[in-house]
Scaffold this active site. Structure first.
Site, PDB file in Angstrom:
ATOM      1  N   GLY A  33      34.715  35.172  56.286  1.00 11.45           N
ATOM      2  CA  GLY A  33      33.765  35.913  55.374  1.00 11.45           C
ATOM      3  C   GLY A  33      34.640  37.296  55.247  1.00 11.45           C
ATOM      4  N   ARG A 166      36.603  35.440  43.635  1.00 13.15           N
ATOM      5  CA  ARG A 166      36.664  34.098  43.840  1.00 13.15           C
ATOM      6  C   ARG A 166      36.018  33.387  42.747  1.00 13.15           C
ATOM      7  NH1 ARG A 166      39.633  35.645  46.900  1.00 13.15           N
ATOM      8  NH2 ARG A 166      39.654  35.700  49.542  1.00 13.15           N
ATOM      9  N   GLU A 196      43.302  40.900  40.750  1.00 13.62           N
ATOM     10  CA  GLU A 196      41.597  41.597  40.260  1.00 13.62           C
ATOM     11  C   GLU A 196      42.159  42.877  39.498  1.00 13.62           C
ATOM     12  OE1 GLU A 196      40.114  40.067  44.686  1.00 13.62           O
ATOM     13  OE2 GLU A 196      40.750  42.090  44.504  1.00 13.62           O
ATOM     14  N   GLY A 217      36.689  56.413  39.298  1.00 14.45           N
ATOM     15  CA  GLY A 217      35.751  57.244  40.124  1.00 14.45           C
ATOM     16  C   GLY A 217      36.243  57.311  41.850  1.00 14.45           C
ATOM     17  N   ALA A 227      53.235  39.400  49.678  1.00 12.11           N
ATOM     18  CA  ALA A 227      54.640  39.442  50.210  1.00 12.11           C
ATOM     19  C   ALA A 227      55.338  40.695  49.612  1.00 12.11           C
ATOM     20  CB  ALA A 227      55.603  38.186  49.977  1.00 12.11           C
ATOM     21  N   GLY A 229      54.027  43.652  49.499  1.00 14.30           N
ATOM     22  CA  GLY A 229      53.404  44.865  50.156  1.00 14.30           C
ATOM     23  C   GLY A 229      52.014  45.275  49.475  1.00 14.30           C
ATOM     24  N   ASP A 250      49.807  31.246  57.497  1.00 10.30           N
ATOM     25  CA  ASP A 250      48.415  31.176  56.941  1.00 10.30           C
ATOM     26  C   ASP A 250      48.124  32.516  56.455  1.00 10.30           C
ATOM     27  OD1 ASP A 250      45.832  30.760  55.932  1.00 10.30           O
ATOM     28  OD2 ASP A 250      45.073  29.995  58.026  1.00 10.30           O
ATOM     29  N   THR A 252      45.231  33.560  55.030  1.00  5.82           N
ATOM     30  CA  THR A 252      43.843  34.004  55.161  1.00  5.82           C
ATOM     31  C   THR A 252      43.571  35.070  56.206  1.00  5.82           C
ATOM     32  OG1 THR A 252      43.249  31.513  54.802  1.00  5.82           O
ATOM     33  CG2 THR A 252      41.520  32.712  55.672  1.00  5.82           C
ATOM     34  N   GLY A 253      42.682  35.865  55.395  1.00  5.00           N
ATOM     35  CA  GLY A 253      42.262  37.110  56.193  1.00  5.00           C
ATOM     36  C   GLY A 253      43.318  38.364  56.209  1.00  5.00           C
ATOM     37  N   ALA A 254      44.645  38.181  55.490  1.00  5.14           N
ATOM     38  CA  ALA A 254      45.455  39.108  55.741  1.00  5.14           C
ATOM     39  C   ALA A 254      44.918  40.530  54.823  1.00  5.14           C
ATOM     40  CB  ALA A 254      46.960  38.852  55.096  1.00  5.14           C
ATOM     41  N   GLY A 255      44.539  40.290  53.758  1.00  2.05           N
ATOM     42  CA  GLY A 255      43.873  41.510  52.906  1.00  2.05           C
ATOM     43  C   GLY A 255      42.697  42.025  53.795  1.00  2.05           C
ATOM     44  N   ASP A 256      42.103  41.537  54.368  1.00  2.00           N
ATOM     45  CA  ASP A 256      40.960  41.871  55.332  1.00  2.00           C
ATOM     46  C   ASP A 256      41.603  42.557  56.301  1.00  2.00           C
ATOM     47  OD1 ASP A 256      39.389  40.894  53.429  1.00  2.00           O
ATOM     48  OD2 ASP A 256      39.188  38.918  54.774  1.00  2.00           O
TER      49      ASP A 256
END
Length: 322
Positions: A33, A166, A196, A217, A227, A229, A250, A252-256
């Site tokens: 999450g 998503r 996005e 804003g 990859a 950056g 993996d 998963t979670g890299a951006g977070d």
């Protein structure tokens, strides 16, 4: 004082974990999450964080609560649904470690969070309030999320938004874009992926796309580019920073992790200060975030893969840039 309070989904990511003796794919139960991941990264670095959301009264919900506690995250804002089970997501990885998701969430406990269940005391005590668009896909959580973001903004908190789009969770793309734009207009700090950015602005070039987003804003716009950056922009400077060359397993979670690490360095800053951050300072902050995101890809899962301060500093000091 809480450094960051985040509202949104806390769920189970079932991630690929090899095969059994019969060659059947195995999946590992990992906490996930995006908002919870962002907090876990910040807490891993020593920040004080609090989560606002909802899980089911089941073994998965108990596991997530304990994981948040073990990560040093305040769970006083975590509600429990007596009837709806904890949300599940199955992660598929391609040959490059890039992931896609299948959700079991019709409904899931995370979207059952009501406005009345949001503890505004946590918002009063935080410096940064963070949210995403996954919690804006359906009511009652959509109303709870937007109400909390508006409340935080009225209280003078830094508001951070990551659309975390998503497609499978939205009935149609137009509705998703409308809601994401609503979140962007409430944000001081905006982090988007390239996809996005293009979805919201129609621009594929990060220089033009980030400018279009800044004009909506936010004080600071961050575009994560995998990859390649990240691209950053505020009112006085803009530019891209490469990531680090690490053995990716993996994503998963890299951006977070990227976002959580950046939150950690933005502690104590105002929206006006973010708008006027000089280039050298902004590049240092984003490079720190890039290192955190890169290191997270070297292990499976999200929260369990978050790097320490020492690992991030070592990566910055020694890892070659792509």
């Amino acid at each position: 004082m809480i450094d960051v309070a985040a509202l949104g989904e806390c769920l189970i990511d079932f991630t690929p974990n090899g095969e059994n003796a019969q060659g059947i794919a195995l999946f590992a139960r990992n906490p996930g999450g995006a908002p919870a991941n962002v907090l876990a990264m910040n807490a891993r670095l020593g920040g004080k964080t609090a989560f606002i959301g909802k899980v089911g009264r089941d073994g998965f919900g108990d596991f997530l609560r304990q994981t948040l506690l073990d990560s040093g995250i305040d769970v006083s804002g975590l509600a429990v649904d007596e009837k709806v089970p904890t949300t599940l997501a199955f992660v598929q990885l391609d040959a490059n470690g890039d992931r896609s998701f299948t959700f079991y969430r019709s409904p899931g406990a995370d979207i059952m969070l009501r406005e009345s269940e949001v503890d505004t005391a946590l918002l009063d005590d935080c410096a940064i309030f963070h949210f995403g668009s996954v919690s804006m896909t359906a009511d009652p959580c959509r109303t709870a999320t937007l109400s909390a973001a508006r409340y935080a903004r009225q209280k003078g908190k830094l508001v951070s938004f990551d659309p975390n789009y998503r497609p499978l969770l939205w009935d149609d793309t137009e509705e998703a874009v409308l809601r994401m734009k609503e979140g962007i207009r409430l944000a001081d700090i905006l982090k988007v992926s390239e996809e996005e950015m293009q979805l919201v602005t129609g621009e594929s070039d990060p220089e033009r796309g980030s400018k279009a987003l800044l004009d909506m804003g936010p004080s600071l716009v961050l575009v994560s580019m995998g990859a390649k950056g990240a691209y950053c922009r505020n009112a006085v400077c803009a530019g891209a920073l490469p990531t680090f060359d690490v053995p990716t397993v993996d994503t998963t979670g890299a951006g977070d992790a990227f976002m959580g690490a950046i939150h950690f360095l933005l502690k104590g800053k105002t929206a006006e200060e973010l708008r006027a951050l000089p280039e050298d300072a902004l590049r240092e902050i984003v490079r720190f975030g890039n290192a955190a995101g890169s290191l997270t890809t070297t292990k499976g899962g999200a929260i369990p893969a978050m790097p320490s301060m020492e690992e991030i500093r070592s990566c910055i000091a020694s890892a070659p840039l792509l």
